[in-house]
Design a protein around this motif. Sequence first.
Motif, PDB file in Angstrom:
ATOM      1  N   TRP A 131       0.196 -13.363   8.366  1.00  0.00           N
ATOM      2  CA  TRP A 131       0.535 -12.787   7.074  1.00  0.00           C
ATOM      3  C   TRP A 131       0.209 -13.759   5.951  1.00  0.00           C
ATOM      4  N   ARG A 132       0.349 -15.052   6.196  1.00  0.00           N
ATOM      5  CA  ARG A 132       0.019 -16.051   5.172  1.00  0.00           C
ATOM      6  C   ARG A 132      -1.468 -15.975   4.839  1.00  0.00           C
ATOM      7  N   GLU A 133      -2.315 -15.835   5.846  1.00  0.00           N
ATOM      8  CA  GLU A 133      -3.757 -15.688   5.590  1.00  0.00           C
ATOM      9  C   GLU A 133      -4.048 -14.425   4.784  1.00  0.00           C
ATOM     10  N   MET A 134      -3.305 -13.350   5.060  1.00  0.00           N
ATOM     11  CA  MET A 134      -3.484 -12.107   4.303  1.00  0.00           C
ATOM     12  C   MET A 134      -3.083 -12.322   2.850  1.00  0.00           C
ATOM     13  N   GLU A 135      -1.969 -12.993   2.635  1.00  0.00           N
ATOM     14  CA  GLU A 135      -1.528 -13.266   1.265  1.00  0.00           C
ATOM     15  C   GLU A 135      -2.568 -14.111   0.518  1.00  0.00           C
ATOM     16  N   GLU A 136      -3.161 -15.077   1.203  1.00  0.00           N
ATOM     17  CA  GLU A 136      -4.197 -15.908   0.584  1.00  0.00           C
ATOM     18  C   GLU A 136      -5.426 -15.073   0.234  1.00  0.00           C
ATOM     19  N   ALA A 140      -6.926 -14.387  -3.450  1.00  0.00           N
ATOM     20  CA  ALA A 140      -8.330 -14.676  -3.783  1.00  0.00           C
ATOM     21  C   ALA A 140      -9.007 -13.460  -4.416  1.00  0.00           C
ATOM     22  N   TYR A 141      -8.616 -12.251  -3.990  1.00  0.00           N
ATOM     23  CA  TYR A 141      -9.179 -11.041  -4.596  1.00  0.00           C
ATOM     24  C   TYR A 141      -8.818 -10.939  -6.073  1.00  0.00           C
ATOM     25  N   GLY A 142      -7.694 -11.509  -6.462  1.00  0.00           N
ATOM     26  CA  GLY A 142      -7.287 -11.469  -7.859  1.00  0.00           C
ATOM     27  C   GLY A 142      -7.068 -10.063  -8.387  1.00  0.00           C
ATOM     28  N   GLY A 143      -6.691  -9.136  -7.523  1.00  0.00           N
ATOM     29  CA  GLY A 143      -6.421  -7.767  -7.961  1.00  0.00           C
ATOM     30  C   GLY A 143      -7.644  -6.884  -8.114  1.00  0.00           C
ATOM     31  N   CYS A 144      -8.855  -7.427  -7.866  1.00  0.00           N
ATOM     32  CA  CYS A 144     -10.075  -6.637  -8.077  1.00  0.00           C
ATOM     33  C   CYS A 144     -10.145  -5.417  -7.173  1.00  0.00           C
TER      34      CYS A 144
END
Length: 177
Positions: A131-136, A140-144
Amino acid sequence: MKGHPGSGKSTLATAIAKSLKCPLIDKDHFRDSTHEVQQALLLAQTPRAAAAKLLNDLSYEAMWRVASTQLGLGLRVVVDSPLSRRAHLDRLLDMSGGRVMVVECRPGDEAEWRRRLESRGRTEWHKPSTWREMEELLEAYGGCWDYDVADVPSLVFDTTAPVQIADLASRVVELVG
């Protein structure tokens, strides 16, 4: 297809492609094949983020070319990718002459999504397995990834709801006709 890793996107994409008897073009198949190239880039002192971006962009380009060829043959295709940027959707719209339907997998139950993501373990070297990798990744997507697709026919499924994948695929097939 549109959605984050672990959202059920590939499972649903496979069911839709089987039902429609059409090619399934999965961006991850292209990305999987770049592992040795990424290792070579890292050995050559290429920064990890730069190598990952380069190879992810290359994977999308290869996927677009395959999809374009299949569409040019008059075939329907199911494109399985996160579709995380509006530019990706625009590319599909251009190559298909505007004939696109977006099927988004959006897990409504974050705890169930997390359980599914972490229970599959490290299946592919470039996908989040914790889940931590998913959050990262989402950071990184920044909401795009959360862009408006109102101008494109779309369906959004809560893939953590108690419903059968076959039922979701049937709804898509009905709409596609």
